[in-house]
Motif scaffolding. Structure first.
Motif, PDB file in Angstrom:
ATOM      1  N   LYS A  92     -30.220  67.372  49.883  1.00 15.76           N
ATOM      2  CA  LYS A  92     -30.667  68.452  48.987  1.00 15.76           C
ATOM      3  C   LYS A  92     -30.483  69.814  49.636  1.00 15.76           C
ATOM      4  O   LYS A  92     -30.086  70.778  48.976  1.00 15.76           O
ATOM      5  CB  LYS A  92     -32.132  68.248  48.606  1.00 15.76           C
ATOM      6  N   THR A  93     -30.742  69.899  50.919  1.00 20.68           N
ATOM      7  CA  THR A  93     -30.561  71.163  51.638  1.00 20.68           C
ATOM      8  C   THR A  93     -29.077  71.502  51.734  1.00 20.68           C
ATOM      9  O   THR A  93     -28.681  72.646  51.539  1.00 20.68           O
ATOM     10  CB  THR A  93     -31.199  71.085  53.034  1.00 20.68           C
ATOM     11  N   VAL A  94     -28.258  70.501  52.009  1.00 18.58           N
ATOM     12  CA  VAL A  94     -26.805  70.716  52.080  1.00 18.58           C
ATOM     13  C   VAL A  94     -26.281  71.197  50.729  1.00 18.58           C
ATOM     14  O   VAL A  94     -25.463  72.120  50.662  1.00 18.58           O
ATOM     15  CB  VAL A  94     -26.079  69.429  52.541  1.00 18.58           C
ATOM     16  N   ALA A  95     -26.774  70.600  49.654  1.00 16.71           N
ATOM     17  CA  ALA A  95     -26.331  71.005  48.313  1.00 16.71           C
ATOM     18  C   ALA A  95     -26.661  72.475  48.049  1.00 16.71           C
ATOM     19  O   ALA A  95     -25.832  73.213  47.498  1.00 16.71           O
ATOM     20  CB  ALA A  95     -26.969  70.109  47.252  1.00 16.71           C
ATOM     21  N   THR A  96     -27.848  72.915  48.447  1.00 13.84           N
ATOM     22  CA  THR A  96     -28.199  74.328  48.223  1.00 13.84           C
ATOM     23  C   THR A  96     -27.384  75.243  49.137  1.00 13.84           C
ATOM     24  O   THR A  96     -27.055  76.357  48.740  1.00 13.84           O
ATOM     25  CB  THR A  96     -29.711  74.590  48.404  1.00 13.84           C
TER      26      THR A  96
ATOM     27  N   ALA B  80     -29.249  81.973  44.978  1.00 15.49           N
ATOM     28  CA  ALA B  80     -28.808  80.814  45.764  1.00 15.49           C
ATOM     29  C   ALA B  80     -29.409  80.863  47.170  1.00 15.49           C
ATOM     30  O   ALA B  80     -29.776  79.823  47.733  1.00 15.49           O
ATOM     31  CB  ALA B  80     -27.277  80.775  45.830  1.00 15.49           C
ATOM     32  N   ARG B  81     -29.532  82.054  47.732  1.00 18.46           N
ATOM     33  CA  ARG B  81     -30.173  82.202  49.044  1.00 18.46           C
ATOM     34  C   ARG B  81     -31.628  81.757  48.987  1.00 18.46           C
ATOM     35  O   ARG B  81     -32.110  81.035  49.862  1.00 18.46           O
ATOM     36  CB  ARG B  81     -30.092  83.655  49.509  1.00 18.46           C
ATOM     37  N   ALA B  82     -32.338  82.182  47.944  1.00 20.55           N
ATOM     38  CA  ALA B  82     -33.744  81.789  47.787  1.00 20.55           C
ATOM     39  C   ALA B  82     -33.866  80.275  47.635  1.00 20.55           C
ATOM     40  O   ALA B  82     -34.754  79.654  48.232  1.00 20.55           O
ATOM     41  CB  ALA B  82     -34.356  82.498  46.580  1.00 20.55           C
ATOM     42  N   ALA B  83     -32.963  79.661  46.873  1.00 22.70           N
ATOM     43  CA  ALA B  83     -32.992  78.201  46.701  1.00 22.70           C
ATOM     44  C   ALA B  83     -32.762  77.501  48.041  1.00 22.70           C
ATOM     45  O   ALA B  83     -33.415  76.491  48.344  1.00 22.70           O
ATOM     46  CB  ALA B  83     -31.941  77.768  45.681  1.00 22.70           C
ATOM     47  N   PHE B  84     -31.861  78.048  48.848  1.00 21.60           N
ATOM     48  CA  PHE B  84     -31.607  77.467  50.168  1.00 21.60           C
ATOM     49  C   PHE B  84     -32.855  77.572  51.045  1.00 21.60           C
ATOM     50  O   PHE B  84     -33.260  76.599  51.688  1.00 21.60           O
ATOM     51  CB  PHE B  84     -30.417  78.157  50.840  1.00 21.60           C
TER      52      PHE B  84
ATOM     53  N   ARG C 283     -38.940  72.951  52.430  1.00 24.65           N
ATOM     54  CA  ARG C 283     -39.392  71.617  52.014  1.00 24.65           C
ATOM     55  C   ARG C 283     -38.897  70.543  52.976  1.00 24.65           C
ATOM     56  O   ARG C 283     -39.599  69.578  53.248  1.00 24.65           O
ATOM     57  CB  ARG C 283     -38.918  71.307  50.595  1.00 24.65           C
ATOM     58  N   GLN C 284     -37.697  70.696  53.484  1.00 23.41           N
ATOM     59  CA  GLN C 284     -37.154  69.708  54.413  1.00 23.41           C
ATOM     60  C   GLN C 284     -37.936  69.705  55.720  1.00 23.41           C
ATOM     61  O   GLN C 284     -38.268  68.648  56.250  1.00 23.41           O
ATOM     62  CB  GLN C 284     -35.682  69.983  54.697  1.00 23.41           C
ATOM     63  N   LEU C 285     -38.219  70.876  56.245  1.00 22.87           N
ATOM     64  CA  LEU C 285     -38.883  70.961  57.541  1.00 22.87           C
ATOM     65  C   LEU C 285     -40.371  70.628  57.458  1.00 22.87           C
ATOM     66  O   LEU C 285     -40.947  70.151  58.438  1.00 22.87           O
ATOM     67  CB  LEU C 285     -38.680  72.346  58.147  1.00 22.87           C
ATOM     68  N   ASN C 286     -40.973  70.888  56.314  1.00 24.75           N
ATOM     69  CA  ASN C 286     -42.384  70.555  56.140  1.00 24.75           C
ATOM     70  C   ASN C 286     -42.628  70.239  54.669  1.00 24.75           C
ATOM     71  O   ASN C 286     -42.704  71.153  53.847  1.00 24.75           O
ATOM     72  CB  ASN C 286     -43.279  71.706  56.591  1.00 24.75           C
TER      73      ASN C 286
ATOM     74  N   HIS D 113     -43.229  77.929  46.101  1.00 21.74           N
ATOM     75  CA  HIS D 113     -42.177  78.897  46.388  1.00 21.74           C
ATOM     76  C   HIS D 113     -42.798  80.177  46.921  1.00 21.74           C
ATOM     77  O   HIS D 113     -43.880  80.573  46.500  1.00 21.74           O
ATOM     78  CB  HIS D 113     -41.353  79.194  45.148  1.00 21.74           C
ATOM     79  N   VAL D 114     -42.109  80.804  47.830  1.00 22.30           N
ATOM     80  CA  VAL D 114     -42.547  82.081  48.377  1.00 22.30           C
ATOM     81  C   VAL D 114     -41.491  83.128  48.052  1.00 22.30           C
ATOM     82  O   VAL D 114     -40.335  82.808  47.784  1.00 22.30           O
ATOM     83  CB  VAL D 114     -42.757  81.999  49.915  1.00 22.30           C
TER      84      VAL D 114
END
Length: 163
Positions: free
Chosen positions: A87-91, A126-130, A136-139, A145-146
Motif C-alpha cells: 500500500k505504501t509502495v502504491a502511494t 499524492a504527497r499527503a496520501a504517501f 499507518r505502515q510504521l504505526n 489523517h493529519v
C-alpha cells in the motif's frame, strides 16, 4: 539417580528458556531493523521530493533552472519499493506519476504561476496520501489523517494580489 533428575530437568528448562528468549529477541531486533530501513527510505523519498518539487515550482514561475538530475528521485522511489509494504509502495508510485504529469505540464505547456496552483494540487494530494500510508505502515495506531502542509488554502485572502 533421583538427585540427578531434578537438576537435569532444571538445566533443560533453563536451556529452553535461553533458546526461546534468543529467538524472540532476534525476531524483535529483525522487525526493528526492517522498520528503520522503511523509515529511512521514506525520509529519503521526501527529501528528493522536495528537490523535485522546488525545481518544478521554479520552472513554472518562468525561471529556466538548471536541468534536474532525476537519478536521486528514482533511487529513492526504488528503495521504497524494495522495503515498504504494497500500500505504501502504491502511494509512492502514485506520487511519482503526479510528478511526471507536473513535469510535462511545466516543460511542454510553459505554465505560469496561476496554472501552477492547479497543476501542483494533485501532486500535493499524492504527497499527503504517501505520508498517511507511511504513518499507518510504521504505526498502525496512526489512523487519523493529519495536516501535511502549512500553506494556507488557495482561497485564503493572503493570496489576493493587492494593487
Amino acid at each position: 539417580m533421583k538427585d540427578v533428575a531434578p537438576g537435569a530437568l532444571t538445566g533443560c528448562l533453563a536451556l529452553i528458556g535461553v533458546v526461546v528468549g534468543t529467538y524472540l529477541g532476534g525476531r524483535n531486533s529483525g522487525r526493528q531493523r526492517i522498520r528503520e530501513s522503511q523509515l529511512e527510505s521514506c525520509q529519503e523519498m521526501m527529501q528528493e521530493y522536495a528537490v523535485v518539487y522546488n525545481w518544478l515550482a521554479r520552472f513554472a514561475g518562468g525561471a529556466k533552472p538548471e536541468p534536474i538530475d532525476w537519478a536521486p528521485w528514482n533511487h529513492a522511489l526504488t528503495v521504497v519499493s524494495f522495503v515498504c509494504e504494497p500500500k505504501t509502495v502504491a502511494t509512492a508510485h502514485a506520487l511519482g506519476e503526479q510528478i511526471w504529469r507536473a513535469d510535462q505540464a511545466v516543460r511542454q505547456e510553459g505554465i505560469g504561476l496561476e496554472e501552477w496552483w492547479l497543476t501542483r494540487q494533485p501532486v500535493e494530494e499524492a504527497r499527503a496520501a504517501f505520508i498517511h500510508a507511511v504513518r499507518r505502515q510504521l504505526n498502525p495506531k496512526f489512523r487519523e489523517h493529519v495536516r501535511t502542509t502549512c500553506r494556507p488554502p488557495q482561497d485564503d485572502p493572503m493570496w489576493k494580489v493587492k494593487p
